[in-house]
Scaffold this active site. Structure first.
Site, PDB file in Angstrom:
ATOM      1  N   THR A 175     -24.107 -19.542  52.544  1.00  0.00           N
ATOM      2  CA  THR A 175     -23.817 -20.072  51.212  1.00  0.00           C
ATOM      3  C   THR A 175     -25.102 -20.709  50.719  1.00  0.00           C
ATOM      4  O   THR A 175     -25.870 -21.248  51.506  1.00  0.00           O
ATOM      5  CB  THR A 175     -22.738 -21.168  51.245  1.00  0.00           C
ATOM      6  OG1 THR A 175     -23.230 -22.243  52.040  1.00  0.00           O
ATOM      7  CG2 THR A 175     -21.449 -20.665  51.819  1.00  0.00           C
ATOM      8  N   GLU A 192     -16.817 -18.731  51.967  1.00  0.00           N
ATOM      9  CA  GLU A 192     -16.031 -19.258  53.089  1.00  0.00           C
ATOM     10  C   GLU A 192     -14.659 -18.609  53.206  1.00  0.00           C
ATOM     11  O   GLU A 192     -13.941 -18.831  54.178  1.00  0.00           O
ATOM     12  CB  GLU A 192     -15.838 -20.775  52.925  1.00  0.00           C
ATOM     13  CG  GLU A 192     -17.077 -21.600  53.197  1.00  0.00           C
ATOM     14  CD  GLU A 192     -17.953 -21.808  51.957  1.00  0.00           C
ATOM     15  OE1 GLU A 192     -17.855 -20.981  51.027  1.00  0.00           O
ATOM     16  OE2 GLU A 192     -18.729 -22.770  51.944  1.00  0.00           O
ATOM     17  N   LYS A 238     -23.177 -22.409  38.519  1.00  0.00           N
ATOM     18  CA  LYS A 238     -23.204 -20.998  38.887  1.00  0.00           C
ATOM     19  C   LYS A 238     -23.719 -20.176  37.719  1.00  0.00           C
ATOM     20  O   LYS A 238     -23.048 -20.019  36.702  1.00  0.00           O
ATOM     21  CB  LYS A 238     -21.827 -20.518  39.315  1.00  0.00           C
ATOM     22  CG  LYS A 238     -21.950 -19.339  40.250  1.00  0.00           C
ATOM     23  CD  LYS A 238     -20.679 -19.066  40.994  1.00  0.00           C
ATOM     24  CE  LYS A 238     -20.958 -18.239  42.216  1.00  0.00           C
ATOM     25  NZ  LYS A 238     -19.762 -17.736  42.838  1.00  0.00           N
ATOM     26  N   TRP A 278     -25.903 -19.527  42.730  1.00  0.00           N
ATOM     27  CA  TRP A 278     -25.782 -20.988  42.699  1.00  0.00           C
ATOM     28  C   TRP A 278     -27.097 -21.684  42.382  1.00  0.00           C
ATOM     29  O   TRP A 278     -28.162 -21.268  42.815  1.00  0.00           O
ATOM     30  CB  TRP A 278     -25.329 -21.494  44.063  1.00  0.00           C
ATOM     31  CG  TRP A 278     -23.897 -21.231  44.369  1.00  0.00           C
ATOM     32  CD1 TRP A 278     -23.414 -20.468  45.392  1.00  0.00           C
ATOM     33  CD2 TRP A 278     -22.760 -21.744  43.687  1.00  0.00           C
ATOM     34  NE1 TRP A 278     -22.042 -20.478  45.374  1.00  0.00           N
ATOM     35  CE2 TRP A 278     -21.608 -21.248  44.333  1.00  0.00           C
ATOM     36  CE3 TRP A 278     -22.596 -22.577  42.569  1.00  0.00           C
ATOM     37  CZ2 TRP A 278     -20.327 -21.549  43.931  1.00  0.00           C
ATOM     38  CZ3 TRP A 278     -21.298 -22.878  42.159  1.00  0.00           C
ATOM     39  CH2 TRP A 278     -20.192 -22.362  42.832  1.00  0.00           C
TER      40      TRP A 278
END
Ligand code: AMP
Length: 545
Positions: free
Chosen positions: A185, A330, A440, A445
Site C-alpha cells: 500500500t 488489504e 486519491k 495515493w
C-alpha cells in the site's frame, strides 16, 4: 462418521491448469510496450508460464522466495505471474508510479531475489539497481534487445529464457494458506506496507469476483482490465478470467481514452474495469470520435467514488451498465459491489441511479459493519443514515502486514478500513468520508501528512494543512492551506517550487490558499472537515470538466 468429500488445496496453479484444459483457444490479446499487438490464448499462456517456472527453478529459488515485477498489463507479465505463484514463489507487483526511494524500500523490504520489468521501466530499474543488492537476476520482459543489453549488461531477456526451457513442469502441491503474491500500500506516512495474499484467499476471491452480482464474468466475455496488474493484482481479474475462461484484452502502457476506445471497438470488449479517471477519459474520447462502444455491456468502476453523472452517461449514451465497486489493497480488493436486487426492479430510473451510486453490498465471503470508533467497540445501526468507521472481515482480508507481527485487526477480529460509511439493512454501503489522511488522485495515493511536513519546513510558513479538493479529471487533488508568518511576502509559486525534488511531481499540490487562521478543534487537531467544506470545491471552478 465415515464418508467425506475430496480435499484439494485451492491453488493458483489450478486456475491456469483449468484455463489450459478447457479454454486453451480462448484469446488473450495484448498490447506490447512498443504499441504492437500480440494475440495468444490461454493454452499458450499456460505453456509459457510452465517454461517460466522452469526458468525460476533453474535460479535455485526456494518456496516463498519473492520475485518482483514492474510491468504493464501484457501477456508476458500474465505468464510470469502464473509461473511465479504457481511454482510456490511470491509474485511481488511494484507500482512504477511511486518515488524511487519507495521502490528501493519495497524491493529490499520484500527481499526480492528476481526483478522482472518491462522495457519502459529500464531507466527506473537502472536508477535503483545499486541500492537493491539482494536482487540476483534482472529479466527484461521482452525479446532480446541490443540497446538494452548495452545499457544493462547483466540483464536477461524473457523470450530467450522461456525458449531455452521446457513447457513441462509439475506444479507443486502447496499448502493453500501459503503466500502467493505481495502488494504494497502506498500513500501512508512512513514506509509502504506489504499485504501478502495466499493461494486460498486468491482463489476464493476469484469465485466471488466472477459472480453475476459482482463483476459478472463468463466464458462468453472478453474483459479489459485497465486497472494495472500492480494495483491489487488488477483487482484479481487475471485469476477470475482463468477461472471462468473469459478472453482478455491487456492494454499495455496506453491507458488514454482514445487507445481504450480503439481496443474496445476493435476487439469487441464486453466488460472493462478501471478507476473513474480512466472512464472519464474514455467517455470524452468516445464522444469525440463518435464511437458507440457497441460491444461494451458493462464496466466496473472502483478505486475511488464513481461520479453520479458517469453512471448515467454510460447508460444513456452507450447502453452500458456501470457497476460501482469498493475495495482496498488489504481486501484483495473486493469488499462491496453494487448490483440491485429483484425487489428494486419496480423503482424508476432516478431511484435506481440513486441506489447504484452507493459502493454496494458485500459478496459472500466478506462481512461489513460500521462502528462508532475505529476500535470497533460499538456497532452503529444498519439504517443507511448514521456514518461510522467501516470495518470488514472475511476470507480475503488482511490479518497482519508483511513482516509485521502485530495483527492489523480490532480486538474482535475486524479490519478498520479508514473509510467512513453508512450501511443499510440490505448491506448497501455508502462511503461518505475518509478518516485516513490520504488523497486519491487518479487512483494513486498522496499522503497529506507528507505534503504538510514538507511545507511546514519552510521558514515563512506558520501553519499548514493539506486537504483533498474534488477534481473533475483526477477525482481528488491536494491543495495546501497555509498561514504565512507576519512579515512574509511568500507567493504561491514560491511554495510550489519548494516542493520540487522532494516528492514526485504529480504529488505536488495543485493550489495554495493563504488564510489568516487555520481552524483547530478542542484537542488542537486541525479541523480538516471544515477546510474541506470551505475549499473542497475550489478546483472545480478552475478546471473545465
Ligand atoms: P487502495 O488500497 O489503493 O486500493 O485504496 C483503497 C481505498 O480507496 C479505500 O479505502 C477507499 O478510501 C478508496 N476507494 C476504493 N474504492 C472506492 C469507491 N468505490 N468509492 C470511494 N472510495 C473508494
Amino acid at each position: 462418521m465415515i464418508g467425506n468429500m475430496m480435499f484439494q488445496p485451492l491453488l493458483i496453479s489450478s486456475l491456469i491448469e483449468h484455463a489450459a484444459l478447457y479454454h486453451a483457444d480462448t484469446a488473450i490479446i495484448s498490447k506490447n510496450t512498443d504499441g504492437s499487438m500480440t494475440e495468444t490464448a490461454w493454452g499458450q499462456i499456460a505453456q509459457n508460464s510452465k517454461r517460466f517456472a522452469n526458468v525460476l527453478q533453474s535460479f535455485g529459488l526456494t518456496v516463498s522466495d519473492r520475485v518482483a515485477t514492474i510491468a504493464w498489463n501484457n501477456h508476458r507479465h500474465l505468464e510470469s505471474w502464473y509461473g511465479i505463484s504457481g511454482s510456490g514463489l511470491v509474485c511481488h507487483t511494484i507500482n512504477p508510479r511511486l518515488f524511487p526511494e519507495q521502490h528501493k524500500y519495497m524491493v529490499n523490504d520484500a527481499n526480492d531475489k528476481v526483478l522482472i520489468f518491462d522495457k519502459t521501466f529500464l531507466n527506473l530499474v537502472l536508477s535503483i539497481k545499486e541500492a537493491i543488492p539482494y536482487v540476483e537476476h534482472f529479466i527484461c520482459l521482452d525479446a532480446y534487445d541490443e540497446d538494452i543489453l548495452q545499457a544493462f549488461p547483466e540483464v536477461l531477456f524473457y523470450d530467450d529464457l522461456i525458449a531455452q526451457h521446457s513447457e513441462h513442469f509439475e506444479w507443486p502441491e502447496l499448502d493453500e494458506t501459503k503466500a502467493s503474491s505481495l502488494c504494497y500500500t502506498s500513500g501512508t506516512t512512513g514506509n509502504p506496507k506489504g499485504v501478502l495474499y495466499s493461494h486460498r484467499s486468491t482463489v476464493l476471491h476469484s469465485y466471488a469476483a466472477s459472480l453475476p452480482d459482482s463483476f459478472h464474468f463468463s466464458a462468453q466475455d472478453r474483459i479489459l482490465p485497465v486497472v494495472p496488474m500492480f494495483h491489487v493484482n488488477a483487482w484479481g481479474t487475471p485469476y477470475s478470467a482463468a477461472m471462468v475462461g473469459c478472453s482478455m484484452v491487456l492494454p499495455g502502457p496506453m491507458l488514454d481514452g482514445e487507445s481504450l476506445v480503439q481496443l474496445i471497438d476493435e476487439y469487441e470488449v464486453t466488460n472493462a474495469l478501471g478507476v473513474p479517471t480512466i472512464w472519464q477519459g474514455l467517455l470524452n474520447a468516445a464522444y469525440q470520435c463518435g464511437s458507440k462502444l457497441e460491444s461494451l455491456v458493462r464496466n466496473v468502476v472502483g478505486g475511488a467514488a464513481c461520479p453520479p453523472n458517469m453512471l448515467k452517461a454510460f447508460k444513456d449514451d452507450f447502453q452500458c451498465e456501470t457497476i460501482h465497486a469498493w475495495g482496498m489493497t488489504e481486501t484483495s480488493p473486493l469488499g462491496a459491489v453494487n448490483q440491485l436486487k429483484a425487489k428494486h426492479a419496480a423503482l424508476d430510473d432516478s431511484e435506481k441511479f440513486k441506489l447504484r451510486f452507493a459502493q454496494g453490498r458485500p459478496p459472500y465471503g466478506v462481512s461489513l459493519r460500521v462502528c462508532q470508533d475505529e476500535k470497533g467497540t460499538a456497532e452503529s445501526a444498519r439504517d443507511g443514515q448514521l456514518p461510522g468507521h467501516l470495518q470488514i472481515k472475511g476470507h480475503w482480508i488482511v490479518e497482519s502486514y508483511f513482516d509485521q507481527f502485530n495483527h492489523a485487526l480490532t480486538q474482535d477480529g475486524w479490519f478498520d478500513t479508514g473509510d467512513i460509511a453508512t450501511l443499510d439493512q440490505d448491506g448497501y454501503m455508502q462511503i461518505s468520508d475518509r478518516s485516513k489522511d490520504l488523497i486519491k488522485s487518479g487512483g494513486e495515493w498522496i499522503s497529506s501528512v507528507e505534503l504538510e511536513n514538507i511545507a511546514i519546513a519552510h521558514p515563512e510558513l506558520d501553519m499548514v494543512a493539506v486537504i483533498a479538493a474534488t477534481h473533475p479529471k483526477w477525482d481528488e487533488r491536494p491543495i495546501l492551506i497555509a498561514k504565512k508568518s507576519a512579515a512574509s511576502s511568500l507567493s504561491e509559486a514560491e511554495i510550489l517550487d519548494f516542493y520540487a525534488n522532494k516528492i514526485a511531481k504529480w504529488q505536488i499540490p495543485d493550489k495554495v490558499v493563504f488564510v489568516d487562521a487555520i481552524p483547530v478543534g478542542g484537542t488542537g487537531k486541525i479541523l480538516k472537515k471544515d477546510l474541506r467544506e470551505a475549499y473542497g470545491s475550489i478546483l472545480l471552478a478552475a478546471v473545465p470538466a
